[in-house]
Design a protein around this motif. Structure first.
Motif, PDB file in Angstrom:
ATOM      1  N   LEU A  20       0.880  -1.174   0.000  1.00  0.00           N
ATOM      2  CA  LEU A  20       0.000   0.000   0.000  1.00  0.00           C
ATOM      3  C   LEU A  20       0.917   1.225   0.000  1.00  0.00           C
ATOM      4  CD1 LEU A  20      -2.989   0.664   0.018  1.00  0.00           C
ATOM      5  CD2 LEU A  20      -2.907   0.708   2.503  1.00  0.00           C
ATOM      6  N   ASP A  21       1.345   1.601  -1.212  1.00  0.00           N
ATOM      7  CA  ASP A  21       2.319   2.676  -1.332  1.00  0.00           C
ATOM      8  C   ASP A  21       2.021   3.564  -2.542  1.00  0.00           C
ATOM      9  OD1 ASP A  21       3.220   1.224  -3.576  1.00  0.00           O
ATOM     10  OD2 ASP A  21       4.890   0.349  -2.478  1.00  0.00           O
ATOM     11  N   ARG A  22       2.907   4.499  -2.811  1.00  0.00           N
ATOM     12  CA  ARG A  22       2.680   5.478  -3.876  1.00  0.00           C
ATOM     13  C   ARG A  22       2.522   4.858  -5.251  1.00  0.00           C
ATOM     14  NH1 ARG A  22       7.344   7.274  -6.702  1.00  0.00           N
ATOM     15  NH2 ARG A  22       9.188   6.135  -6.035  1.00  0.00           N
ATOM     16  N   ASP A  23       3.013   3.636  -5.429  1.00  0.00           N
ATOM     17  CA  ASP A  23       2.871   2.952  -6.713  1.00  0.00           C
ATOM     18  C   ASP A  23       1.534   2.229  -6.837  1.00  0.00           C
ATOM     19  OD1 ASP A  23       5.446   3.719  -7.616  1.00  0.00           O
ATOM     20  OD2 ASP A  23       6.346   2.065  -6.485  1.00  0.00           O
ATOM     21  N   THR A  24       1.016   1.729  -5.731  1.00  0.00           N
ATOM     22  CA  THR A  24      -0.203   0.918  -5.791  1.00  0.00           C
ATOM     23  C   THR A  24      -1.482   1.690  -5.465  1.00  0.00           C
ATOM     24  OG1 THR A  24       0.022   0.176  -3.486  1.00  0.00           O
ATOM     25  CG2 THR A  24       1.086  -1.175  -5.192  1.00  0.00           C
ATOM     26  N   VAL A  25      -1.370   2.774  -4.698  1.00  0.00           N
ATOM     27  CA  VAL A  25      -2.560   3.551  -4.327  1.00  0.00           C
ATOM     28  C   VAL A  25      -3.314   4.064  -5.556  1.00  0.00           C
ATOM     29  CG1 VAL A  25      -3.310   5.726  -3.255  1.00  0.00           C
ATOM     30  CG2 VAL A  25      -1.866   4.119  -1.982  1.00  0.00           C
ATOM     31  N   PRO A  26      -2.640   4.626  -6.581  1.00  0.00           N
ATOM     32  CA  PRO A  26      -3.391   5.098  -7.752  1.00  0.00           C
ATOM     33  C   PRO A  26      -4.136   3.986  -8.491  1.00  0.00           C
ATOM     34  CG  PRO A  26      -1.180   6.031  -7.744  1.00  0.00           C
ATOM     35  CD  PRO A  26      -1.224   4.972  -6.674  1.00  0.00           C
ATOM     36  N   ARG A  51       3.749  -3.654   3.048  1.00  0.00           N
ATOM     37  CA  ARG A  51       4.455  -2.396   3.263  1.00  0.00           C
ATOM     38  C   ARG A  51       3.461  -1.274   3.057  1.00  0.00           C
ATOM     39  NH1 ARG A  51       7.564   1.663   1.091  1.00  0.00           N
ATOM     40  NH2 ARG A  51       7.216   1.269  -1.100  1.00  0.00           N
ATOM     41  N   VAL A  52       3.624  -0.187   3.825  1.00  0.00           N
ATOM     42  CA  VAL A  52       2.744   0.968   3.688  1.00  0.00           C
ATOM     43  C   VAL A  52       3.594   2.230   3.798  1.00  0.00           C
ATOM     44  CG1 VAL A  52       2.149   0.993   6.138  1.00  0.00           C
ATOM     45  CG2 VAL A  52       0.596   2.031   4.494  1.00  0.00           C
ATOM     46  N   ASP A  53       3.263   3.230   2.988  1.00  0.00           N
ATOM     47  CA  ASP A  53       3.948   4.509   3.092  1.00  0.00           C
ATOM     48  C   ASP A  53       2.911   5.605   3.304  1.00  0.00           C
ATOM     49  OD1 ASP A  53       2.861   5.053   0.571  1.00  0.00           O
ATOM     50  OD2 ASP A  53       4.767   5.025  -0.477  1.00  0.00           O
ATOM     51  N   SER A  54       3.339   6.855   3.228  1.00  0.00           N
ATOM     52  CA  SER A  54       2.426   7.966   3.501  1.00  0.00           C
ATOM     53  C   SER A  54       1.269   8.027   2.502  1.00  0.00           C
ATOM     54  CB  SER A  54       3.176   9.293   3.535  1.00  0.00           C
ATOM     55  OG  SER A  54       3.837   9.524   2.311  1.00  0.00           O
ATOM     56  N   ALA A  55       1.491   7.617   1.268  1.00  0.00           N
ATOM     57  CA  ALA A  55       0.392   7.590   0.285  1.00  0.00           C
ATOM     58  C   ALA A  55      -0.676   6.588   0.717  1.00  0.00           C
ATOM     59  CB  ALA A  55       0.922   7.239  -1.101  1.00  0.00           C
ATOM     60  N   GLY A  56      -0.254   5.451   1.239  1.00  0.00           N
ATOM     61  CA  GLY A  56      -1.198   4.453   1.744  1.00  0.00           C
ATOM     62  C   GLY A  56      -1.961   4.966   2.948  1.00  0.00           C
ATOM     63  N   MET A  57      -1.267   5.687   3.820  1.00  0.00           N
ATOM     64  CA  MET A  57      -1.917   6.264   4.993  1.00  0.00           C
ATOM     65  C   MET A  57      -3.001   7.256   4.565  1.00  0.00           C
ATOM     66  SD  MET A  57      -0.414   8.798   7.945  1.00  0.00           S
ATOM     67  CE  MET A  57      -0.204  10.115   6.745  1.00  0.00           C
ATOM     68  N   VAL A  58      -2.667   8.133   3.643  1.00  0.00           N
ATOM     69  CA  VAL A  58      -3.627   9.138   3.172  1.00  0.00           C
ATOM     70  C   VAL A  58      -4.814   8.456   2.499  1.00  0.00           C
ATOM     71  CG1 VAL A  58      -3.961  11.044   1.552  1.00  0.00           C
ATOM     72  CG2 VAL A  58      -1.926  10.984   3.005  1.00  0.00           C
ATOM     73  N   MET A  59      -4.560   7.402   1.736  1.00  0.00           N
ATOM     74  CA  MET A  59      -5.653   6.687   1.091  1.00  0.00           C
ATOM     75  C   MET A  59      -6.607   6.102   2.131  1.00  0.00           C
ATOM     76  SD  MET A  59      -5.937   3.275  -1.131  1.00  0.00           S
ATOM     77  CE  MET A  59      -6.186   2.453   0.421  1.00  0.00           C
ATOM     78  N   LEU A  60      -6.075   5.555   3.220  1.00  0.00           N
ATOM     79  CA  LEU A  60      -6.925   5.002   4.274  1.00  0.00           C
ATOM     80  C   LEU A  60      -7.757   6.092   4.939  1.00  0.00           C
ATOM     81  CD1 LEU A  60      -4.458   2.419   5.825  1.00  0.00           C
ATOM     82  CD2 LEU A  60      -6.552   1.913   4.547  1.00  0.00           C
ATOM     83  N   ILE A  61      -7.179   7.268   5.142  1.00  0.00           N
ATOM     84  CA  ILE A  61      -7.928   8.387   5.717  1.00  0.00           C
ATOM     85  C   ILE A  61      -9.062   8.787   4.764  1.00  0.00           C
ATOM     86  CG2 ILE A  61      -7.797  10.831   6.364  1.00  0.00           C
ATOM     87  CD1 ILE A  61      -4.911  10.167   7.398  1.00  0.00           C
ATOM     88  N   HIS A  62      -8.765   8.845   3.473  1.00  0.00           N
ATOM     89  CA  HIS A  62      -9.806   9.160   2.484  1.00  0.00           C
ATOM     90  C   HIS A  62     -10.883   8.074   2.460  1.00  0.00           C
ATOM     91  CE1 HIS A  62      -8.383  12.843   0.662  1.00  0.00           C
ATOM     92  NE2 HIS A  62      -7.159  12.345   0.618  1.00  0.00           N
ATOM     93  N   LEU A  63     -10.481   6.820   2.623  1.00  0.00           N
ATOM     94  CA  LEU A  63     -11.448   5.727   2.649  1.00  0.00           C
ATOM     95  C   LEU A  63     -12.394   5.878   3.844  1.00  0.00           C
ATOM     96  CD1 LEU A  63     -12.479   3.028   1.485  1.00  0.00           C
ATOM     97  CD2 LEU A  63     -10.789   1.885   2.953  1.00  0.00           C
ATOM     98  N   ILE A  64     -11.847   6.232   4.996  1.00  0.00           N
ATOM     99  CA  ILE A  64     -12.663   6.446   6.187  1.00  0.00           C
ATOM    100  C   ILE A  64     -13.654   7.584   5.946  1.00  0.00           C
ATOM    101  CG2 ILE A  64     -12.562   7.306   8.580  1.00  0.00           C
ATOM    102  CD1 ILE A  64      -9.921   5.605   8.815  1.00  0.00           C
ATOM    103  N   GLU A  65     -13.184   8.675   5.349  1.00  0.00           N
ATOM    104  CA  GLU A  65     -14.072   9.816   5.060  1.00  0.00           C
ATOM    105  C   GLU A  65     -15.127   9.441   4.020  1.00  0.00           C
ATOM    106  OE1 GLU A  65     -14.253  12.762   6.666  1.00  0.00           O
ATOM    107  OE2 GLU A  65     -12.795  11.818   8.004  1.00  0.00           O
TER     108      GLU A  65
END
Length: 103
Positions: A20-26, A51-65
């Motif tokens: 869950l990173d900048r390559d897979t989130v899009p 593995r998770v990076d900041s892009a994955g974290m932001v995606m999860l926050i957007h998913l929650i919203e």
């Protein structure tokens, strides 16, 4: 590269597997942004995240919203230590606290 996958386990349980990173989130986000939960509360297991990076974290926050807008509460389970650290470093740990299931 191992693309992240969104899997439905049952009516109230989902899983995100892989990286869950900048390559897979899009690649994953278009599917998640179209998701329409049918339940008022669901669990999203992160147990199979490699593995998770900041892009994955932001995606999860957007998913929650995204789920909130549809009257659904998401609980994240098996949150990797790496992701917990990102929440803390980004000062979103208090915002996300009501969405993290303790072990």
């Amino acid at each position: 590269m191992s693309n992240a996958q969104w899997l439905q386990i049952d009516a109230t349980t989902y899983s995100i597997d892989g990286l869950l990173d900048r390559d897979t989130v899009p690649i994953l986000w278009p599917t998640l942004s179209q998701w329409s939960p049918s339940e008022q509360s669901v669990e999203v297991s992160l147990e199979q995240i490699k593995r998770v990076d900041s892009a994955g974290m932001v995606m999860l926050i957007h998913l929650i919203e995204h789920a909130k807008k549809q009257n659904c509460h998401i609980m994240l389970s098996f949150v990797p230590k790496q992701l917990s650290t990102l929440f803390q470093l980004s000062n979103v740990d208090e915002l996300i606290a009501g969405h993290v299931k303790n072990k």
